[in-house]
Design a protein around this motif. Structure first.
Motif, PDB file in Angstrom:
ATOM      1  N   ASN A 164       0.827  -1.196   0.000  1.00  9.62           N
ATOM      2  CA  ASN A 164       0.000   0.000   0.000  1.00  9.62           C
ATOM      3  C   ASN A 164       0.867   1.253   0.000  1.00  9.62           C
ATOM      4  OD1 ASN A 164       0.926  -0.065   2.652  1.00  9.62           O
ATOM      5  ND2 ASN A 164      -1.059   0.487   3.549  1.00  9.62           N
ATOM      6  N   SER A 165       0.221   2.401  -0.002  1.00  5.99           N
ATOM      7  CA  SER A 165       0.956   3.666  -0.094  1.00  5.99           C
ATOM      8  C   SER A 165       1.861   3.880   1.112  1.00  5.99           C
ATOM      9  CB  SER A 165      -0.034   4.830  -0.217  1.00  5.99           C
ATOM     10  OG  SER A 165      -0.774   4.744  -1.413  1.00  5.99           O
ATOM     11  N   ARG A 166       1.387   3.507   2.309  1.00  5.81           N
ATOM     12  CA  ARG A 166       2.179   3.719   3.505  1.00  5.81           C
ATOM     13  C   ARG A 166       3.497   2.959   3.432  1.00  5.81           C
ATOM     14  NH1 ARG A 166       4.222   6.961   7.086  1.00  5.81           N
ATOM     15  NH2 ARG A 166       4.433   6.086   9.194  1.00  5.81           N
ATOM     16  N   ALA A 167       3.484   1.738   2.925  1.00  3.54           N
ATOM     17  CA  ALA A 167       4.710   0.955   2.809  1.00  3.54           C
ATOM     18  C   ALA A 167       5.665   1.604   1.816  1.00  3.54           C
ATOM     19  CB  ALA A 167       4.380  -0.471   2.382  1.00  3.54           C
ATOM     20  N   LEU A 168       5.145   2.084   0.691  1.00  4.52           N
ATOM     21  CA  LEU A 168       5.991   2.775  -0.286  1.00  4.52           C
ATOM     22  C   LEU A 168       6.591   4.039   0.321  1.00  4.52           C
ATOM     23  CD1 LEU A 168       3.757   2.466  -3.474  1.00  4.52           C
ATOM     24  CD2 LEU A 168       5.971   1.354  -3.119  1.00  4.52           C
ATOM     25  N   GLU A 169       5.791   4.736   1.113  1.00  6.39           N
ATOM     26  CA  GLU A 169       6.270   5.973   1.747  1.00  6.39           C
ATOM     27  C   GLU A 169       7.436   5.688   2.688  1.00  6.39           C
ATOM     28  OE1 GLU A 169       4.382   9.673   4.385  1.00  6.39           O
ATOM     29  OE2 GLU A 169       3.255   7.828   4.066  1.00  6.39           O
TER      30      GLU A 169
END
Length: 549
Positions: A164-169
């Protein structure tokens, strides 16, 4: 002369895999090894013994040898199962498959509600978008679950990770301007959340519960894996691509050394983030730490990725649906040098190739290495090599290579290969077991658990019948006999591991490792081979009923 107790087991039938004596009714065991197989009268000559009749109505075979699996089959059950097909966990519970991306999200949402800590990653495994049409899974799908908690899901192939986006961030990847072949970008220039290949996956893995080095030291997962082996008649199983940090090796030595640990583990060091010189040096050192139930000192090399994940390297004309060609995981210079050094130091190397272009590269590299460093019995093995054609199998034979093919693909992805990835003609010759045998290539077959469930008899059924999930037959000319299939999951697999002098047949001097079957695989109809019931195993003379696993 040894004074250890002799036990003679009686069985309804013993299929020995020893051509000099293919069948027997009794087998004598002392000190965890086989004194002989034959009649009771013949074996009584060894002296005082106990006659054990508990297998009198059962069939004994050599313990199954799973030549390509991973102990992470036990580890991943700590995560949420998201595969397309129903699957049994190590405790015997059957988890239903998920049939759409929405069902994937719903199952993760259910799991997310049960997590105690807001910082705990939400991890899943077994995802395979190829079953769900053309749309890929993207970070927005998992952002529906949480934008605060990291979420990561491993694909069934093990070659793709969706986050998800949080992991990419947290990994520093939620930005434009990235130029990495393993990081898929959307029309907005940002990563979609689909990461292909070990380099890209490693960037995010530690944030979503898939840190390979940490997972290598999962004691509970190793124990769960051992229980699965007993249920499936497996007495020797590979752990084919472990980073093997020191703490993991110590843990594996301790656990496998326990009196009641039921399986021999053959763990290969993964060739990753190392020079060829470093890899061979590490393998030589690991070989010195090996024990009977923990074999070390071999190397696993990855050349390309996954066909159904479109990361495998295919020769012309490429993917049937026009997808771009896949990824090279290791440059040819490193492969060639690794082969040369391994041949010099007598280190066994198994190489992952899925696409036929990757297979050709491996063959080229070994051909050159053998010219510099001849080795008459190296047994370097191509793992999967699913698209190899007849010319490539003939070349393997000339080079002294083995093949470990993956017929489970016909059932799980055969329809997708026929319709989407490689098209009808190549799909009907994938995992060409009959061609391999006709070419004189030493052959094993495998499950690649956790990619597909551990189960050598199911794998044998796939090689014999070549049926897809929809019932389509993929390539009748590549079907093999039941007898040949049984050999590939016993003596054939043992050969690829250089353990055929110890395992794979029931004959004097070998380890007393048996698969104990309720049904006779040579009497049951070939289409029922996967349904043969398994009582459990005997490993080094020790009994392990599946009911107690």
């Amino acid at each position: 002369m040894s004074t250890s107790k002799i036990t003679i087991f009686r069985a309804r039938r013993i299929l020995t895999m020893n051509p000099a004596r293919p069948e027997a009714t009794h087998v004598a065991v002392r000190d965890g090894r086989i004194l002989g197989a034959g009649s009771l009268e013949e074996l009584q000559g060894w002296g005082a013994h106990d006659l054990d009749d508990r297998f009198a109505d059962k069939v004994l075979m050599p313990g199954f040898v799973e030549g390509h699996s991973h102990t992470s089959e036990g580890t991943f059950w700590r995560y949420t199962y998201l595969g397309r097909f129903d699957r049994m966990d190590p405790d015997g519970k059957v988890w239903p498959g998920v049939k759409s991306i929405d069902e994937v999200v719903a199952r993760l949402q259910e799991k997310e509600r049960k997590l105690a800590s807001a910082d705990e990653p939400l991890s899943g495994w077994g995802l395979d978008p190829i079953y769900y049409g053309d749309r890929r899974v993207v970070r927005a799908d998992f952002d529906r679950i949480s934008t605060q908690r990291t979420i990561g899901v491993m694909h069934a192939s093990g070659h793709i990770l969706n986050v998800n986006s949080r992991a990419l961030e947290l990994a520093g990847l939620l930005r434009t301007g990235l130029n990495h072949p393993g990081v898929t970008l959307g029309s907005d220039g940002l990563p979609t959340g689909e990461l292909k290949g070990p380099e890209a996956m490693t960037l995010v893995g530690k944030h979503v519960g898939f840190d390979r080095e940490v997972l290598a030291n999962d004691e509970a997962g190793l124990r769960r894996f051992a229980r699965l082996c007993v249920r499936q008649g497996v007495t020797t199983a590979t752990d084919l691509a472990n980073l093997l940090p020191d703490d993991a090796v110590s843990m594996m030595q301790r656990v496998t050394g326990e009196a009641q640990f039921p399986v021999r583990i053959v763990s290969f060091r993964r060739f990753q983030a190392l020079t060829p010189e470093q890899a061979v040096e590490i393998a030589v050192g690991l070989k010195k730490q090996a024990t009977d139930r923990l074999r070390l000192g071999a190397i696993k090399l990855f050349v390309d990725g996954s066909i159904q994940g479109f990361s495998a390297r295919l020769r012309w004309p490429g993917y049937y649906n026009g997808a771009p060609n896949g990824l090279w995981y290791t440059p040819p210079e490193a492969i060639a040098q690794l082969y040369r050094l391994a041949l010099q130091k007598d280190v066994l190397v198994h190489s992952h190739t899925n696409g036929d272009q990757a297979t050709e590269m491996a063959l080229d590299c070994l051909d050159g290495a053998l010219r510099d460093q001849p080795a008459p019995d190296h047994r370097f093995t191509l793992q999967h090599c699913q698209l190899a054609d007849a010319a490539q199998f003939r070349r393997m034979s000339r080079l002294g290579m083995c093949a470990n093919l993956f017929p489970n693909h016909h059932f799980y992805w055969g329809d997708q290969h026929y319709e989407t990835t490689v098209g009808p003609e190549r799909a009907t010759r994938m995992n060409a077991c009959a061609t391999a045998l006709a070419s004189g290539v030493p052959l094993a077959i495998h499950s690649d658990a956790p990619v597909t469930p551990l189960g050598p008899l199911f794998t044998a059924w796939c090689a014999v019948n070549r049926l897809t999930a929809s019932g389509r037959v993929l390539g009748t000319s590549e079907r093999i006999s039941v007898a040949d299939a049984l050999r590939t999951i016993t003596l054939g697999a043992a050969w690829t591991l250089k353990l055929d002098g110890e395992l794979g047949s029931i004959e004097v001097g070998k380890r007393a490792d048996f698969a104990v079957l309720e049904d006779d695989p040579l009497e049951i109809a070939p289409e029922k081979l996967k349904d043969v019931r398994i009582w459990g195993t005997v490993q080094a003379g020790r009994l392990f009923p599946a009911a107690g696993a």
